[in-house]
Structure formats: C-alpha cells, structure tokens
Write a protein that holds these residues in place. Structure first.
Motif, PDB file in Angstrom:
ATOM      1  N   ARG A  48       0.820  -1.391   0.075  1.00 57.99           N
ATOM      2  CA  ARG A  48       0.002   0.205  -0.061  1.00 57.99           C
ATOM      3  C   ARG A  48       0.939   1.153  -0.126  1.00 57.99           C
ATOM      4  N   LEU A  49       2.135   1.103   0.312  1.00 57.49           N
ATOM      5  CA  LEU A  49       2.928   2.290   0.426  1.00 57.49           C
ATOM      6  C   LEU A  49       3.496   2.423  -0.942  1.00 57.49           C
ATOM      7  N   ARG A  50       3.565   1.308  -1.693  1.00 56.61           N
ATOM      8  CA  ARG A  50       3.897   1.434  -3.063  1.00 56.61           C
ATOM      9  C   ARG A  50       2.801   1.929  -3.980  1.00 56.61           C
ATOM     10  N   MET A  51       1.648   1.704  -3.614  1.00 50.76           N
ATOM     11  CA  MET A  51       0.512   2.402  -4.187  1.00 50.76           C
ATOM     12  C   MET A  51       0.432   3.683  -4.237  1.00 50.76           C
ATOM     13  N   TRP A  52       0.760   4.146  -2.887  1.00 46.71           N
ATOM     14  CA  TRP A  52       1.155   5.721  -2.891  1.00 46.71           C
ATOM     15  C   TRP A  52       2.118   6.035  -3.714  1.00 46.71           C
ATOM     16  N   GLY A  53       3.049   5.495  -3.865  1.00 51.68           N
ATOM     17  CA  GLY A  53       4.127   5.690  -4.814  1.00 51.68           C
ATOM     18  C   GLY A  53       4.008   5.925  -6.289  1.00 51.68           C
ATOM     19  N   VAL A  54       2.879   4.905  -6.757  1.00 51.60           N
ATOM     20  CA  VAL A  54       2.349   4.994  -8.048  1.00 51.60           C
ATOM     21  C   VAL A  54       1.681   6.107  -8.074  1.00 51.60           C
ATOM     22  N   ALA A  55       0.617   6.664  -7.113  1.00 52.72           N
ATOM     23  CA  ALA A  55      -0.169   7.735  -7.315  1.00 52.72           C
ATOM     24  C   ALA A  55       0.567   8.846  -7.287  1.00 52.72           C
ATOM     25  N   ILE A  56       1.523   9.232  -6.459  1.00 56.02           N
ATOM     26  CA  ILE A  56       2.440  10.199  -6.457  1.00 56.02           C
ATOM     27  C   ILE A  56       3.054  10.211  -7.925  1.00 56.02           C
ATOM     28  N   GLY A  57       3.902   9.455  -8.421  1.00 48.45           N
ATOM     29  CA  GLY A  57       4.382   9.490  -9.582  1.00 48.45           C
ATOM     30  C   GLY A  57       3.535   9.726 -10.700  1.00 48.45           C
ATOM     31  N   LEU A 315      -0.131  14.179  -1.592  1.00 49.98           N
ATOM     32  CA  LEU A 315      -0.529  14.161  -3.083  1.00 49.98           C
ATOM     33  C   LEU A 315      -0.617  15.217  -4.034  1.00 49.98           C
ATOM     34  N   SER A 316      -1.576  16.256  -3.674  1.00 47.31           N
ATOM     35  CA  SER A 316      -1.898  17.337  -4.424  1.00 47.31           C
ATOM     36  C   SER A 316      -0.651  18.253  -4.148  1.00 47.31           C
ATOM     37  N   ALA A 317       0.005  18.717  -3.207  1.00 41.94           N
ATOM     38  CA  ALA A 317       1.168  19.472  -3.287  1.00 41.94           C
ATOM     39  C   ALA A 317       2.569  18.671  -3.756  1.00 41.94           C
ATOM     40  N   MET A 318       2.379  17.220  -3.228  1.00 40.63           N
ATOM     41  CA  MET A 318       3.464  16.793  -3.984  1.00 40.63           C
ATOM     42  C   MET A 318       3.506  16.481  -5.716  1.00 40.63           C
ATOM     43  N   SER A 319       2.276  16.613  -6.133  1.00 42.23           N
ATOM     44  CA  SER A 319       2.158  16.469  -7.744  1.00 42.23           C
ATOM     45  C   SER A 319       2.725  17.757  -8.222  1.00 42.23           C
ATOM     46  N   VAL A 320       2.779  19.009  -7.385  1.00 42.19           N
ATOM     47  CA  VAL A 320       3.544  19.901  -8.211  1.00 42.19           C
ATOM     48  C   VAL A 320       4.837  20.420  -7.448  1.00 42.19           C
TER      49      VAL A 320
END
Length: 351
Positions: A48-57, A315-320
């Motif tokens: 589930r941490l890696r799911m987070w990584g996929v989402a962030i990437g 997620l949102s701040a990380m995306s930018v």
C-alpha cells in the motif's frame, strides 16, 4: 457551459466526479494513508505504500505535463503560491500524523469509512472539520497567524522542479516529468509490484484524480468570471466548508472542495456496496470515542498549520513538487508512527 452552470457549480461537479474516483480507490483498492503506514511498520507489507508511490509518480507526471502545456499556472496553486514555511510544515505534519493514529484514520479515510456505514467516522469527520475551520478563521486563527504566518510568494516559486530549473536552465515541466518518472520506476521496480494489478491500477486512478482537479479548476479559473481558485483534493478545511454549506447553502455557493468531499463519500458508498462490505457500525467504548475525538481535533489543527493533510500535502502538493510536500509528508509519517507505537505496543521493547 460556465454560463449555464456557474463557476462554483462547475467546480463542484468536477470535485464530485474526481472525488468519486478517490472514494472507489479507498473501498475497492484499499488506498489508505494510515493503513499503508501500519502495514509497513507492523505487517511487513509495503504494497500500500507502493500504491502511494504509483499515485505520486502519476500525479507528478500529469501535473507537470499540464504545466508544460500551459494548462496549469503553478504559482496559482496554494502550494506554490505561498512561501515555504518549514516550521509549520514540520509541526503541523507531526500533529496531524499523531492525531491520525489516535483517530484511526485521516479525513479522507474517515469519509471513506463513513461511506461504508461506520458512524464512528461521522464523529471524526465533524470534529475534524470544525477544528480546521476554527483554526482557519475561528478562535485559534489568532494564534495560528502569529505563530505560523502563511505569506504569499514575493520571489521565486517554492518548488523543487522550479528551483532545479533555475540552476540548470531546463524547464520546470521537463524536470518535474523526469522526477515523476523516477518515482514511478523506483516504486514499481520489484516484480511483485508490477504483478499486482490492483496496486498499479488504483495508484494511477488516485494520481489522475489529483491531476484532474488541477486541470479542471485551472480551466474554470481561466474561462470563468468568479475568480475560482486553482485547487485539487485535500480533506481538512474542505470538510469544514462542507459542514458550513450544509447550514448556510442559501447564502453560499458550491465549490470544488464541497464536491470533492461529497464525491469521496458517494464513491466509498458505491464501493462498499460492490464489495458487500456496507454495514452500520458504532462506537461501544467511551475511551475509544474520546481518543477519536481528540485525534480528529488534532488533525484539523495540524492540517491547517501544515497547509494540507495527508492527501493535500502528500498528493496534491507533491504533484506540483512543492518544497513543503516531502517535509510535511515525512512529518505526518513520523507523527503517525509515534502514535501507532503508543497505541499498539505502548513503550515496551518490541521483541
């Protein structure tokens, strides 16, 4: 379309639709911040941490593709439009993470659980929303402004990609897409991750939900007339805004935030029905309820001080690629780990 719907209603529909994706991801894909941390620390499972990584990437690549195409003005976002405040990021993140452990969920997770019939999370949602609004514009606002001032940028954009671009001469969009690709490749490097269709699919869905928020609200802001803010998903102040709208709808317009909150709840409700997991649940232990109320209040305060919750900053701040994002996310994880250790093992040595 904006003439027909109005800017606020259009933004709310966008929030609702992309929020539905997040709600489905929580119930069908088990996307959860605290669950991912707990799995890693106590279950020896990092999927589930890696799911987070996929989402962030995915979110980073998509957001910087928008920036490169001129479809997202980076300084218009709250995370790149305000000066980097590391003290607020650390303290707010720690408080939020600790509160998340006590409550057993973040704001997003509480909405998803509420959609599955868990009334304990109704308390978490309400307390968190009120605490957040009390910190934004209520009695706690005076202390927040004095201790953790949040100022608009007056110089360089406080973003990782933008800072590297100044040093290298490359464009921020190119750097951002490269960083997103590195995050994504590093996340899916193990074969077991690439073999997990659910991890990849729902991670991408969550990342695209964040990107769609930026793209849609930027389009509305550029073509509308009401000064719609350029935002994506976060779940602290928006919950408070939704509660306020529920009491004053006749004098307040809809917004992306309100649609997002409703979308997560509706998506989680549908997802729980699909999985056959919907059932009414309530708290039977007053001590548990007390802990959840206290944790929810801490989350509301911490999220406002840090300018975002686990989804907002993580997620949102990380995306930018805002400088605040990795620092706040690390602080949230540290605060949650501290709280989980207290709840699960106390302070006895772990065998």
């Amino acid at each position: 379309m904006l003439d027909l719907l109005g800017d606020g209603n259009a933004a709310a529909i966008l929030g609702l639709l992309s929020g539905l994706l997040l709600g489905l991801a929580a119930r069908l894909g088990r996307f959860c911040t605290l669950g991912a941390i707990e799995d890693y620390l106590y279950g020896e499972n990092d999927m589930r941490l890696r799911m987070w990584g996929v989402a962030i990437g995915t979110a980073v690549i998509g957001s910087f593709a928008l920036i490169g195409a001129g479809m997202l003005d980076a300084p218009s976002t709250i995370y790149l439009g305000f000066a980097f405040a590391p003290i607020g990021a650390v303290i707010g993140g720690l408080v939020f993470g600790y509160g998340m452990a006590l409550a057993g969920n973040c704001g997003y997770g509480a909405l998803a659980r509420l959609g599955g019939g868990d009334l304990r999370n109704f308390v978490i949602v309400v307390v968190m929303g009120i605490a957040a609004y009390g910190t934004v514009s209520g009695p706690l606002a005076y202390a927040r402004v004095y201790l953790f001032p949040q100022d608009r940028i007056s110089g360089d954009v406080p973003g990782i990609a933008h800072s590297i671009a100044q040093m290298t001469g490359m464009t921020p969009s190119t750097i951002g897409i490269l960083i997103g690709l590195i995050i994504l490749i590093a996340t899916i490097a193990p074969a077991r991750v690439r073999a997990s269709t659910s991890t990849l699919f729902w991670g991408v869905v969550v990342g695209l939900a964040a990107v769609s928020g930026w793209a849609g609200t930027q389009w509305i802001a550029s073509n509308g007339f009401d000064g719609t803010p350029v935002v994506s998903h976060t779940f602290a102040t928006p919950i408070g805004e939704t509660i306020l709208w529920g009491m004053t709808a006749s004098g307040q317009s809809l917004s992306f935030a309100i649609g997002s909150v409703a979308g997560v709840w509706c998506g989680a409700f549908v997802g729980s029905l699909i999985k056959g997991h919907f059932r009414w649940e309530a708290c039977e232990d007053p001590r548990e309820l007390r802990r959840q109320i206290f944790g929810a209040a801490l989350m509301g305060v911490g999220a406002v001080v840090a300018m975002g919750c686990s989804i907002g900053q993580g997620l949102s701040a990380m995306s930018v690629l805002a400088w605040s994002a990795p620092l706040t996310l690390a602080s949230i994880v540290a605060g949650a780990a501290f709280g989980l250790r207290q709840l699960i093992t106390g302070w006895q040595p772990v065998d």
